[in-house]
Design a protein around this motif. Structure first.
Motif, PDB file in Angstrom:
ATOM      1  N   UNK A   5      18.171  32.204  23.759  1.00  0.00           N
ATOM      2  CA  UNK A   5      16.749  31.923  23.614  1.00  0.00           C
ATOM      3  C   UNK A   5      15.978  32.026  24.925  1.00  0.00           C
ATOM      4  N   UNK A   6      16.677  32.227  26.008  1.00  0.00           N
ATOM      5  CA  UNK A   6      16.012  32.323  27.315  1.00  0.00           C
ATOM      6  C   UNK A   6      15.238  33.633  27.391  1.00  0.00           C
ATOM      7  N   UNK A   7      13.999  33.565  27.837  1.00  0.00           N
ATOM      8  CA  UNK A   7      13.169  34.759  27.953  1.00  0.00           C
ATOM      9  C   UNK A   7      13.812  35.784  28.882  1.00  0.00           C
ATOM     10  N   UNK A   8      13.861  37.022  28.415  1.00  0.00           N
ATOM     11  CA  UNK A   8      14.413  38.099  29.214  1.00  0.00           C
ATOM     12  C   UNK A   8      15.864  38.408  28.923  1.00  0.00           C
ATOM     13  N   UNK A   9      16.533  37.570  28.149  1.00  0.00           N
ATOM     14  CA  UNK A   9      17.942  37.803  27.831  1.00  0.00           C
ATOM     15  C   UNK A   9      18.060  38.896  26.772  1.00  0.00           C
ATOM     16  N   UNK A  10      18.848  39.916  27.082  1.00  0.00           N
ATOM     17  CA  UNK A  10      19.074  41.023  26.156  1.00  0.00           C
ATOM     18  C   UNK A  10      20.208  40.690  25.192  1.00  0.00           C
ATOM     19  N   UNK A  11      21.278  40.089  25.707  1.00  0.00           N
ATOM     20  CA  UNK A  11      22.424  39.723  24.880  1.00  0.00           C
ATOM     21  C   UNK A  11      23.237  38.669  25.625  1.00  0.00           C
ATOM     22  N   UNK A  12      24.150  38.002  24.907  1.00  0.00           N
ATOM     23  CA  UNK A  12      25.026  36.988  25.501  1.00  0.00           C
ATOM     24  C   UNK A  12      26.474  37.311  25.140  1.00  0.00           C
ATOM     25  N   UNK A  13      27.315  37.386  26.160  1.00  0.00           N
ATOM     26  CA  UNK A  13      28.748  37.549  25.956  1.00  0.00           C
ATOM     27  C   UNK A  13      29.388  36.182  26.155  1.00  0.00           C
ATOM     28  N   UNK A  14      29.930  35.646  25.080  1.00  0.00           N
ATOM     29  CA  UNK A  14      30.488  34.290  25.104  1.00  0.00           C
ATOM     30  C   UNK A  14      32.002  34.349  25.351  1.00  0.00           C
ATOM     31  N   UNK A  15      32.396  33.998  26.573  1.00  0.00           N
ATOM     32  CA  UNK A  15      33.820  33.940  26.934  1.00  0.00           C
ATOM     33  C   UNK A  15      34.266  32.507  27.216  1.00  0.00           C
ATOM     34  N   UNK A  16      33.495  31.551  26.763  1.00  0.00           N
ATOM     35  CA  UNK A  16      33.795  30.142  27.010  1.00  0.00           C
ATOM     36  C   UNK A  16      35.027  29.687  26.214  1.00  0.00           C
ATOM     37  N   UNK A  17      35.845  28.886  26.860  1.00  0.00           N
ATOM     38  CA  UNK A  17      36.979  28.242  26.202  1.00  0.00           C
ATOM     39  C   UNK A  17      36.692  26.748  26.115  1.00  0.00           C
ATOM     40  N   UNK A  18      37.508  26.024  25.346  1.00  0.00           N
ATOM     41  CA  UNK A  18      37.263  24.595  25.162  1.00  0.00           C
ATOM     42  C   UNK A  18      38.589  23.853  25.003  1.00  0.00           C
ATOM     43  N   UNK A  19      38.503  22.521  25.202  1.00  0.00           N
ATOM     44  CA  UNK A  19      39.691  21.672  25.080  1.00  0.00           C
ATOM     45  C   UNK A  19      39.845  21.098  23.679  1.00  0.00           C
ATOM     46  N   UNK A  20      38.727  20.717  23.074  1.00  0.00           N
ATOM     47  CA  UNK A  20      38.766  20.055  21.772  1.00  0.00           C
ATOM     48  C   UNK A  20      37.892  20.804  20.773  1.00  0.00           C
ATOM     49  N   UNK A  21      38.471  21.109  19.610  1.00  0.00           N
ATOM     50  CA  UNK A  21      37.691  21.765  18.563  1.00  0.00           C
ATOM     51  C   UNK A  21      37.061  20.690  17.674  1.00  0.00           C
ATOM     52  N   UNK A  22      35.827  20.335  17.999  1.00  0.00           N
ATOM     53  CA  UNK A  22      35.128  19.304  17.240  1.00  0.00           C
ATOM     54  C   UNK A  22      34.359  19.886  16.062  1.00  0.00           C
TER      55      UNK A  22
END
Length: 233
Positions: free
Chosen positions: A209-226
């Motif tokens: 949603x940030x102005x100017x962003x063309x796309x987002x590549x999500x490579x985030x990992x996590x510890x807990x799947x809530x």
């Protein structure tokens, strides 16, 4: 940074009044290299807008009104026949002044409105530009599709700084994380690790949603799947 219409609109706007003759309206469009001009009264209140399409109705209906042998293209004839506003074109073909040619009321927007709202308004009404007016309906400028594209000229550094400060550092993250952000050509890459999967997903959504962003590549990992509990509801 939440970009507003006032940040991207054109403020030096050519305009005409209701009594401006057909040929003078055409000259204004050509001289200023624009496809439409607002029609205003003596105090600058917006009455409507005249576009090049409004002027071209004169040619489209030339055969019907001037008997000069001109036949509008089949596509144009079908469009006017099927359109609920088909009578408007015939009336405008007879028009000799801006008041008779204009589309009224003009689709307007306030300067403080977000560009996202402006985009949606254009899409809703099927227009390529919006007339910008103040609370008194006085002309302030014009915002076009090309103006709205200016947001994508925002630098990668500026985008990365906003994602880092407004989302990763000062948003909803009460728990520690080591998420990082990099931006190249407007494409945001989120990497690293967060405590909860829900937080990682939210970070990616907010970044888009940030102005100017063309796309987002999500490579985030996590510890807990809530999110498992959410899907089970």
């Amino acid at each position: 940074m939440h970009v507003k219409v006032k940040d991207v609109m054109t403020t030096e706007v050519a305009s005409v009044n209701g009594s401006t003759p057909f040929k003078d309206v055409a000259e204004v469009l050509i001289a200023h290299g624009v496809s439409a001009v607002p029609v205003v009264d003596g105090e600058g209140h917006v009455l409507g807008i005249v576009s090049e399409a409004d002027l071209l109705h004169k040619e489209e209906f030339r055969e019907r009104y001037y008997h000069e042998g001109y036949q509008p293209p089949l596509r144009a004839r079908l469009r006017h026949r099927l359109s609920p506003k088909s009578g408007d074109g015939r009336e405008k073909a007879r028009g000799d002044t801006a008041a008779e040619l204009m589309t009224a009321p003009a689709i307007t927007v306030r300067p403080h409105v977000s560009i996202v709202t402006a985009m949606r308004l254009m899409e809703e009404h099927g227009v390529k530009r919006l007339v910008v007016v103040d609370d008194e309906e006085i002309l302030q400028g014009i915002v076009s599709r090309i103006d709205l594209l200016k947001v994508f000229l925002r630098s990668d550094l500026d985008i990365a700084e906003e994602v880092r400060e407004e989302i990763l550092e000062h948003s909803l993250w009460a728990l520690p994380h080591n998420a990082t952000v990099t931006v190249a050509h407007g494409i945001v890459t989120l990497a690293g690790r967060m405590h909860r999967r829900g937080d990682a997903q939210l970070a990616a959504r907010l970044a888009r949603r940030v102005n100017g962003v063309v796309d987002v590549i999500d490579q985030l990992e996590w510890d807990t799947d809530d999110t498992t509990a959410w899907r089970g509801r």
